[in-house]
Enzyme design. Sequence first.
Site, PDB file in Angstrom:
ATOM      1  N   GLU A  66      32.135  52.211  56.752  1.00 57.08           N
ATOM      2  CA  GLU A  66      33.461  52.121  57.363  1.00 57.08           C
ATOM      3  C   GLU A  66      34.281  53.381  57.113  1.00 57.08           C
ATOM      4  O   GLU A  66      34.167  54.008  56.063  1.00 57.08           O
ATOM      5  CB  GLU A  66      34.223  50.934  56.753  1.00 57.08           C
ATOM      6  CG  GLU A  66      33.535  49.620  57.005  1.00 57.08           C
ATOM      7  CD  GLU A  66      34.064  48.485  56.141  1.00 57.08           C
ATOM      8  OE1 GLU A  66      34.124  47.356  56.634  1.00 57.08           O
ATOM      9  OE2 GLU A  66      34.390  48.729  54.961  1.00 57.08           O
ATOM     10  N   LYS A  79      39.321  57.109  54.019  1.00 60.50           N
ATOM     11  CA  LYS A  79      38.258  56.823  53.055  1.00 60.50           C
ATOM     12  C   LYS A  79      36.985  56.497  53.825  1.00 60.50           C
ATOM     13  O   LYS A  79      37.041  55.836  54.870  1.00 60.50           O
ATOM     14  CB  LYS A  79      38.642  55.637  52.167  1.00 60.50           C
ATOM     15  CG  LYS A  79      37.542  55.266  51.160  1.00 60.50           C
ATOM     16  CD  LYS A  79      38.028  54.269  50.110  1.00 60.50           C
ATOM     17  CE  LYS A  79      37.940  52.836  50.574  1.00 60.50           C
ATOM     18  NZ  LYS A  79      38.253  51.893  49.488  1.00 60.50           N
ATOM     19  N   GLN A 150      33.280  45.172  40.378  1.00 60.20           N
ATOM     20  CA  GLN A 150      34.756  45.115  40.428  1.00 60.20           C
ATOM     21  C   GLN A 150      35.357  44.296  39.285  1.00 60.20           C
ATOM     22  O   GLN A 150      36.566  44.376  39.024  1.00 60.20           O
ATOM     23  CB  GLN A 150      35.235  44.477  41.762  1.00 60.20           C
ATOM     24  CG  GLN A 150      34.600  45.030  43.016  1.00 60.20           C
ATOM     25  CD  GLN A 150      34.841  46.510  43.219  1.00 60.20           C
ATOM     26  OE1 GLN A 150      35.949  47.006  42.994  1.00 60.20           O
ATOM     27  NE2 GLN A 150      33.818  47.237  43.630  1.00 60.20           N
ATOM     28  N   ASP A 171      28.975  33.917  37.226  1.00 66.23           N
ATOM     29  CA  ASP A 171      28.183  34.640  38.224  1.00 66.23           C
ATOM     30  C   ASP A 171      26.851  33.892  38.344  1.00 66.23           C
ATOM     31  O   ASP A 171      26.357  33.333  37.350  1.00 66.23           O
ATOM     32  CB  ASP A 171      27.918  36.089  37.764  1.00 66.23           C
ATOM     33  CG  ASP A 171      27.431  36.999  38.873  1.00 66.23           C
ATOM     34  OD1 ASP A 171      28.165  37.940  39.240  1.00 66.23           O
ATOM     35  OD2 ASP A 171      26.295  36.791  39.374  1.00 66.23           O
ATOM     36  N   GLY A 235      35.969  39.107  47.951  1.00 62.85           N
ATOM     37  CA  GLY A 235      34.611  39.415  48.412  1.00 62.85           C
ATOM     38  C   GLY A 235      34.356  39.222  49.900  1.00 62.85           C
ATOM     39  O   GLY A 235      33.474  39.863  50.455  1.00 62.85           O
ATOM     40  N   ASP A 237      34.926  40.298  53.163  1.00 68.95           N
ATOM     41  CA  ASP A 237      35.614  41.463  53.724  1.00 68.95           C
ATOM     42  C   ASP A 237      34.847  42.078  54.888  1.00 68.95           C
ATOM     43  O   ASP A 237      34.959  43.265  55.152  1.00 68.95           O
ATOM     44  CB  ASP A 237      35.893  42.508  52.628  1.00 68.95           C
ATOM     45  CG  ASP A 237      34.612  43.010  51.958  1.00 68.95           C
ATOM     46  OD1 ASP A 237      33.532  42.485  52.281  1.00 68.95           O
ATOM     47  OD2 ASP A 237      34.696  43.942  51.142  1.00 68.95           O
TER      48      ASP A 237
HETATM   49  P1  NAD Z   1      28.538  43.654  43.082  1.00 71.30           P
HETATM   50  O1  NAD Z   1      27.349  43.513  43.942  1.00 71.30           O
HETATM   51  O2  NAD Z   1      28.548  44.671  41.998  1.00 71.30           O
HETATM   52  O3  NAD Z   1      28.873  42.235  42.388  1.00 71.30           O
HETATM   53  C1  NAD Z   1      28.847  41.014  43.102  1.00 71.30           C
HETATM   54  C2  NAD Z   1      28.453  39.908  42.143  1.00 71.30           C
HETATM   55  O4  NAD Z   1      28.550  38.648  42.842  1.00 71.30           O
HETATM   56  C3  NAD Z   1      27.012  40.016  41.654  1.00 71.30           C
HETATM   57  O5  NAD Z   1      26.982  40.061  40.240  1.00 71.30           O
HETATM   58  C4  NAD Z   1      26.336  38.740  42.197  1.00 71.30           C
HETATM   59  O6  NAD Z   1      25.361  38.215  41.310  1.00 71.30           O
HETATM   60  C5  NAD Z   1      27.532  37.805  42.320  1.00 71.30           C
HETATM   61  N1  NAD Z   1      27.348  36.677  43.234  1.00 71.30           N
HETATM   62  C6  NAD Z   1      26.735  36.665  44.454  1.00 71.30           C
HETATM   63  N2  NAD Z   1      26.790  35.415  44.980  1.00 71.30           N
HETATM   64  C7  NAD Z   1      27.460  34.652  44.078  1.00 71.30           C
HETATM   65  C8  NAD Z   1      27.833  33.271  44.048  1.00 71.30           C
HETATM   66  N3  NAD Z   1      27.516  32.448  45.044  1.00 71.30           N
HETATM   67  N4  NAD Z   1      28.534  32.822  42.974  1.00 71.30           N
HETATM   68  C9  NAD Z   1      28.837  33.646  41.923  1.00 71.30           C
HETATM   69  N5  NAD Z   1      28.494  34.950  41.897  1.00 71.30           N
HETATM   70  C10 NAD Z   1      27.811  35.445  42.965  1.00 71.30           C
HETATM   71  O7  NAD Z   1      29.763  43.887  44.086  1.00 71.30           O
HETATM   72  P2  NAD Z   1      31.235  44.410  43.757  1.00 71.30           P
HETATM   73  O8  NAD Z   1      31.312  45.886  43.900  1.00 71.30           O
HETATM   74  O9  NAD Z   1      31.747  43.765  42.509  1.00 71.30           O
HETATM   75  O10 NAD Z   1      31.997  43.814  45.019  1.00 71.30           O
HETATM   76  C11 NAD Z   1      32.121  42.405  45.171  1.00 71.30           C
HETATM   77  C12 NAD Z   1      32.633  42.107  46.561  1.00 71.30           C
HETATM   78  O11 NAD Z   1      33.957  42.610  46.701  1.00 71.30           O
HETATM   79  C13 NAD Z   1      31.809  42.760  47.668  1.00 71.30           C
HETATM   80  O12 NAD Z   1      31.605  41.812  48.690  1.00 71.30           O
HETATM   81  C14 NAD Z   1      32.684  43.897  48.160  1.00 71.30           C
HETATM   82  O13 NAD Z   1      32.462  44.184  49.530  1.00 71.30           O
HETATM   83  C15 NAD Z   1      34.057  43.326  47.919  1.00 71.30           C
HETATM   84  N6  NAD Z   1      35.111  44.324  47.753  1.00 71.30           N
HETATM   85  C16 NAD Z   1      36.310  44.061  48.325  1.00 71.30           C
HETATM   86  C17 NAD Z   1      37.346  44.949  48.175  1.00 71.30           C
HETATM   87  C18 NAD Z   1      38.693  44.634  48.772  1.00 71.30           C
HETATM   88  O14 NAD Z   1      39.548  45.495  48.841  1.00 71.30           O
HETATM   89  N7  NAD Z   1      38.918  43.405  49.164  1.00 71.30           N
HETATM   90  C19 NAD Z   1      37.159  46.147  47.459  1.00 71.30           C
HETATM   91  C20 NAD Z   1      35.933  46.376  46.853  1.00 71.30           C
HETATM   92  C21 NAD Z   1      34.902  45.453  46.999  1.00 71.30           C
END
Ligand code: NAD
Length: 349
Positions: A66, A79, A150, A171, A235, A237
């Site tokens: 994106e 970005k 995050q 998790d 998450g 998004d």
């Molecule tokens: P990541 O992959 O490092 O961590 C995600 C975690 O979710 C993993 O540890 C995974 O095991 C866990 N998970 C998956 N399904 C699950 C479930 N059903 N129950 C519990 N845990 C579960 O990703 P990240 O960098 O931490 O990002 C997390 C999400 O946040 C991503 O979808 C990302 O796109 C989103 N994000 C959103 C923003 C925003 O501004 N809204 C910014 C950054 C990231």
Amino acid sequence: MTKLTPSDKALVPFVSVDHMMKLIHHVGIEKMLTELADYIEADFKRWQLFDKTPRIASHSEEGVIELMPTSDGEVYGFKYVNGHPKNTAEGLQTVTAFGLLADVGSGYPVLLSEMTMLTAMRTAATSALVARLLAPEDAKTMAMIGNGAQSEFQSLAMKAVCGIEEVRLYDTDPAATQKCVENLADQGLRVVPCKTAEDAILGAQIITTCTADKQYATILTDNMVGAGVHINAIGGDCPGKTELARAILHRSDIFVEFPEQTRIEGEIQQLADDHSVTEIWRVLTGTAPGRTSDKQITLFDSVGFAIEDFSALRYVRDKIKDTDLFHPLDLLADPDDPRDLFGMLQRAN
Ligand code: NAD
């Protein structure tokens, strides 16, 4: 020593991952999260000044790439960010990013920066800024569902900005929870690892969902969410990627960054296009109410918006002045005679 002088004006400061980490430690992570929240708040309060567009997404089966542009008329920023949930299984990150600020007057870039660290910081700062507006006043406990990249940033921002004292972690991958427990030890939070999402939300006034899965997932079912809580849903998004049961959305007052983007990407893609939502900037400027009752469920349907990245880059640009936390980058040709680009090439031979 990498301080820029006026004669170096064609050199663009570049903040590497290493410099960004040094900057975060130099400022202090909680202080920086708080200051980023202030910068984001200041920019949200001048919302009308900004060019706004839903981010430009290139989707594939594996993920999304994106571009997120905006401008306040004086400074332009964008970005580049990806989202690839399958990446972690291959030893790669789900989210990586970099970004740029430019001077609108000349069009010249004035900053290039890594934004993987910075995105985690700005996302956490935004979550905490919104939770300070909407969460119950006495909120001391947060459930953190999804303990990936995050999660520690989210936890520390809620501590620094909202006064959260306990985080309850869950998790599906216990190794992620264990990593988060270890990283948050000695950070001044009570950290409670949980075996189920139900256990994690026990007694929590703030529920953060921050999972990564490219599907309509149900991280929270309707019966898990009691009256009066604030949900910080990070998450979901992307089109086809959500975290909450639709029934929760119908019981919640929903707050968003930029509705035109959130309707495509956020939890509210599950709802009708005319379902009422409140823009955060309106609550910040006092033109719309935030939390109005103890029983109300407030939901921040966070997707991440370009102005937050703009604010974060603006913050970094201010903070690196008078430091050596950047490399001067030879990014612009900038010939002495601006029309003699070819002559410049010949002289370089
Ligand atoms: P990541 O992959 O490092 O961590 C995600 C975690 O979710 C993993 O540890 C995974 O095991 C866990 N998970 C998956 N399904 C699950 C479930 N059903 N129950 C519990 N845990 C579960 O990703 P990240 O960098 O931490 O990002 C997390 C999400 O946040 C991503 O979808 C990302 O796109 C989103 N994000 C959103 C923003 C925003 O501004 N809204 C910014 C950054 C990231």
